[in-house]
Design a protein around this motif. Sequence first.
Motif, PDB file in Angstrom:
ATOM      1  N   LEU A  37       9.502 -11.157  -4.273  1.00  0.00           N
ATOM      2  CA  LEU A  37       8.910  -9.976  -4.896  1.00  0.00           C
ATOM      3  C   LEU A  37       9.634  -8.701  -4.457  1.00  0.00           C
ATOM      4  N   ILE A  38      10.044  -8.643  -3.195  1.00  0.00           N
ATOM      5  CA  ILE A  38      10.796  -7.478  -2.735  1.00  0.00           C
ATOM      6  C   ILE A  38      12.111  -7.363  -3.493  1.00  0.00           C
ATOM      7  N   GLN A  39      12.801  -8.476  -3.666  1.00  0.00           N
ATOM      8  CA  GLN A  39      14.064  -8.434  -4.409  1.00  0.00           C
ATOM      9  C   GLN A  39      13.840  -8.016  -5.863  1.00  0.00           C
ATOM     10  N   GLY A  40      12.733  -8.440  -6.435  1.00  0.00           N
ATOM     11  CA  GLY A  40      12.464  -8.138  -7.833  1.00  0.00           C
ATOM     12  C   GLY A  40      11.792  -6.797  -8.074  1.00  0.00           C
ATOM     13  N   GLY A  41      11.270  -6.161  -7.006  1.00  0.00           N
ATOM     14  CA  GLY A  41      10.530  -4.918  -7.185  1.00  0.00           C
ATOM     15  C   GLY A  41      11.112  -3.711  -6.488  1.00  0.00           C
ATOM     16  N   ALA A  42      11.853  -3.924  -5.394  1.00  0.00           N
ATOM     17  CA  ALA A  42      12.463  -2.781  -4.699  1.00  0.00           C
ATOM     18  C   ALA A  42      13.622  -2.234  -5.527  1.00  0.00           C
ATOM     19  N   ASP A  43      13.808  -0.935  -5.463  1.00  0.00           N
ATOM     20  CA  ASP A  43      14.947  -0.337  -6.151  1.00  0.00           C
ATOM     21  C   ASP A  43      16.243  -0.617  -5.421  1.00  0.00           C
ATOM     22  N   ALA A  44      16.191  -0.598  -4.097  1.00  0.00           N
ATOM     23  CA  ALA A  44      17.386  -0.810  -3.279  1.00  0.00           C
ATOM     24  C   ALA A  44      17.014  -1.655  -2.068  1.00  0.00           C
ATOM     25  N   ARG A  92       0.824  -1.209   0.000  1.00  0.00           N
ATOM     26  CA  ARG A  92       0.000   0.000   0.000  1.00  0.00           C
ATOM     27  C   ARG A  92       0.859   1.259   0.000  1.00  0.00           C
ATOM     28  N   LEU A  93       1.835   1.265  -0.883  1.00  0.00           N
ATOM     29  CA  LEU A  93       2.722   2.409  -1.022  1.00  0.00           C
ATOM     30  C   LEU A  93       2.276   3.279  -2.187  1.00  0.00           C
ATOM     31  N   ALA A  94       2.302   4.574  -2.000  1.00  0.00           N
ATOM     32  CA  ALA A  94       1.925   5.508  -3.058  1.00  0.00           C
ATOM     33  C   ALA A  94       3.077   5.674  -4.041  1.00  0.00           C
ATOM     34  N   ALA A  95       2.756   6.161  -5.229  1.00  0.00           N
ATOM     35  CA  ALA A  95       3.790   6.449  -6.215  1.00  0.00           C
ATOM     36  C   ALA A  95       4.716   7.525  -5.663  1.00  0.00           C
ATOM     37  N   SER A  96       6.003   7.394  -5.968  1.00  0.00           N
ATOM     38  CA  SER A  96       6.979   8.329  -5.442  1.00  0.00           C
ATOM     39  C   SER A  96       8.076   8.545  -6.465  1.00  0.00           C
ATOM     40  N   ALA A  97       8.627   9.754  -6.460  1.00  0.00           N
ATOM     41  CA  ALA A  97       9.730  10.050  -7.380  1.00  0.00           C
ATOM     42  C   ALA A  97      11.032   9.436  -6.896  1.00  0.00           C
ATOM     43  N   ILE A  99      13.988   6.853   9.684  1.00  0.00           N
ATOM     44  CA  ILE A  99      12.826   6.977   8.803  1.00  0.00           C
ATOM     45  C   ILE A  99      12.585   8.428   8.365  1.00  0.00           C
ATOM     46  N   PRO A 100      12.666   9.433   9.251  1.00  0.00           N
ATOM     47  CA  PRO A 100      12.448  10.809   8.769  1.00  0.00           C
ATOM     48  C   PRO A 100      13.399  11.194   7.643  1.00  0.00           C
ATOM     49  N   ALA A 101      14.675  10.820   7.760  1.00  0.00           N
ATOM     50  CA  ALA A 101      15.642  11.147   6.708  1.00  0.00           C
ATOM     51  C   ALA A 101      15.310  10.411   5.420  1.00  0.00           C
ATOM     52  N   LEU A 102      14.866   9.156   5.535  1.00  0.00           N
ATOM     53  CA  LEU A 102      14.489   8.385   4.345  1.00  0.00           C
ATOM     54  C   LEU A 102      13.317   9.048   3.626  1.00  0.00           C
ATOM     55  N   LEU A 103      12.315   9.452   4.389  1.00  0.00           N
ATOM     56  CA  LEU A 103      11.135  10.053   3.770  1.00  0.00           C
ATOM     57  C   LEU A 103      11.447  11.409   3.151  1.00  0.00           C
ATOM     58  N   GLU A 104      12.401  12.120   3.732  1.00  0.00           N
ATOM     59  CA  GLU A 104      12.788  13.427   3.176  1.00  0.00           C
ATOM     60  C   GLU A 104      13.356  13.304   1.766  1.00  0.00           C
ATOM     61  N   THR A 105      13.920  12.156   1.426  1.00  0.00           N
ATOM     62  CA  THR A 105      14.475  11.960   0.082  1.00  0.00           C
ATOM     63  C   THR A 105      13.391  11.646  -0.943  1.00  0.00           C
ATOM     64  N   GLY A 106      12.159  11.478  -0.488  1.00  0.00           N
ATOM     65  CA  GLY A 106      11.081  11.091  -1.389  1.00  0.00           C
ATOM     66  C   GLY A 106      10.963   9.597  -1.570  1.00  0.00           C
ATOM     67  N   ALA A 107      11.674   8.823  -0.738  1.00  0.00           N
ATOM     68  CA  ALA A 107      11.677   7.367  -0.877  1.00  0.00           C
ATOM     69  C   ALA A 107      10.520   6.732  -0.105  1.00  0.00           C
ATOM     70  N   ASN A 108      10.204   5.500  -0.472  1.00  0.00           N
ATOM     71  CA  ASN A 108       9.274   4.643   0.257  1.00  0.00           C
ATOM     72  C   ASN A 108      10.039   3.477   0.865  1.00  0.00           C
ATOM     73  N   LEU A 109       9.381   2.754   1.769  1.00  0.00           N
ATOM     74  CA  LEU A 109      10.019   1.632   2.451  1.00  0.00           C
ATOM     75  C   LEU A 109       9.043   0.479   2.584  1.00  0.00           C
ATOM     76  N   ALA A 110       9.483  -0.732   2.191  1.00  0.00           N
ATOM     77  CA  ALA A 110       8.710  -1.970   2.366  1.00  0.00           C
ATOM     78  C   ALA A 110       9.521  -2.925   3.226  1.00  0.00           C
TER      79      ALA A 110
END
Length: 478
Positions: free
Chosen positions: A362-369, A286-291, A314-325
């Motif tokens: 799926l996480i390995q195949g779909g996460a960017d990092a 349930r993650l929104a689209a992100s740049a 987490i605050p620093a991660l979100l400041e970059t525009g990233a999501n987390l699963a």
Amino acid sequence: MSLNVLAVASEAYPLVKTGGLADVVGALPAALEPTGVRVQTLLPGYGAVLHALRDGEIVARFDDLFGGPATAVAGRAAGLEVIAIDAPHLYARPGGLYADAGGRDWPDNAFRFAALGRVAAEIGRGATALPSPDVAHLHDWQSGFAAAYMAQAERRPRIVATIHNIAFQGWFPAHLLSRLGLPPQAMSIEGVEYYGGIGFLKAGIYYADRITTVSPSYASEILEPAGGMGLEGLLRSRKRDLFGILNGIDVEVWDPATDAALEMRYSAKDLSGRRLNKRALSERFRLAASAGPTFGVVSRLSAQKGLDLLADAIPALLETGANLAVLGAGDAGLEDRFRALAETHQGRVGCTFGYDETLAHLIQGGADALLVPSRFEPCGLTQLCALRYGAVPVVARVGGLADTVIDANPVAIAAGVATGVQFSPAGRGPLEAAIRRTAALYADQGTWTRLQRNGMATEVSWAASAKVYAQLFRDLVP
């Protein structure tokens, strides 16, 4: 020359698994086969193991194996040659392999895993219908007492003890010694005694002919007090017998070109399928689209794995525009923290608690990092899977993480060899800096694609390390 090896372990994928130990025990036999090494794997008779061996053959009987009768059943299961200890009084129970449903260690674990060692010793001395092995390969503390029992026998195989994680040592009270079937003289520093009690891992290390661990850097780290966790003195005395052999992964199980768990399969030549996998991953969490990038975590939730550092960051991660699963389970306090973070940051942080092999793929195949902020890490398999799948690993510079990921510094990028992002020391500030650096790399899609393809070209299979193990075994056998 062909060799017979008896692997002794508490779990093996795909039969039973709680972590990376099972992956190693399950994958190494097939990797060793081309080298002329035949492996039979001795496991406790958990329900799943016995079900897979329902057509197996009884090769030994025990009238009283620490409180009840038992048999050893041999056969093939899930591509492995397996010997299972059918002892219902020890292994037929609800809950986990090592603890009950509430997370409390089974009170009879000393006997449950001493039984594993006792049966291994009987096989080793030729007292069963099975051929005597040339080498016994013991994995982690649960198998350590096999070495203690074998040391009491006139005939035994050569012994290799592998330390997968020295933090788990199997310590039990000294008064259990006679009930475990060892003579009084075994309760000494030149035996199983360990800080006033009985040490299963200590026994394995002390009596083994050779000791291995799962990466070269970790082999150095455990010789020091910070890494050895009380065993560094013994290990320094055995330094000439200690080898760091890097783990691998099963590249047939972990292959993005054939993986049925993915929404879309892909290869290094054509990475376009990762976009569909990222969409499926975002929907699942349930993650929104992100740049920014989507970071993934597949881990035990513990301080060792640095997941408390990630929660703080987490605050620093979100400041970059990233999501987390996040996929994992472990410390109840950390689960609560990530549950609260997911609630507070809906659409940006998603969590699934527990073990889910399909979702891990799926996480390995779909996460960017993929984030691996461990305070210490003997080898780590999740970053090897990430390299294989083009999920750029972001790792602390410790143990096997340091050995397997090449940091994307300017020199490595220019040389075309960078595969991920390293940071040191393992702390909140360095982790936050690594997250920001990863987001900046992600913004340069040309560089990012080169990182992905470099990672996917990295050799992460067992092929090279299996040859090292095979030579180690051969060097031991006259």
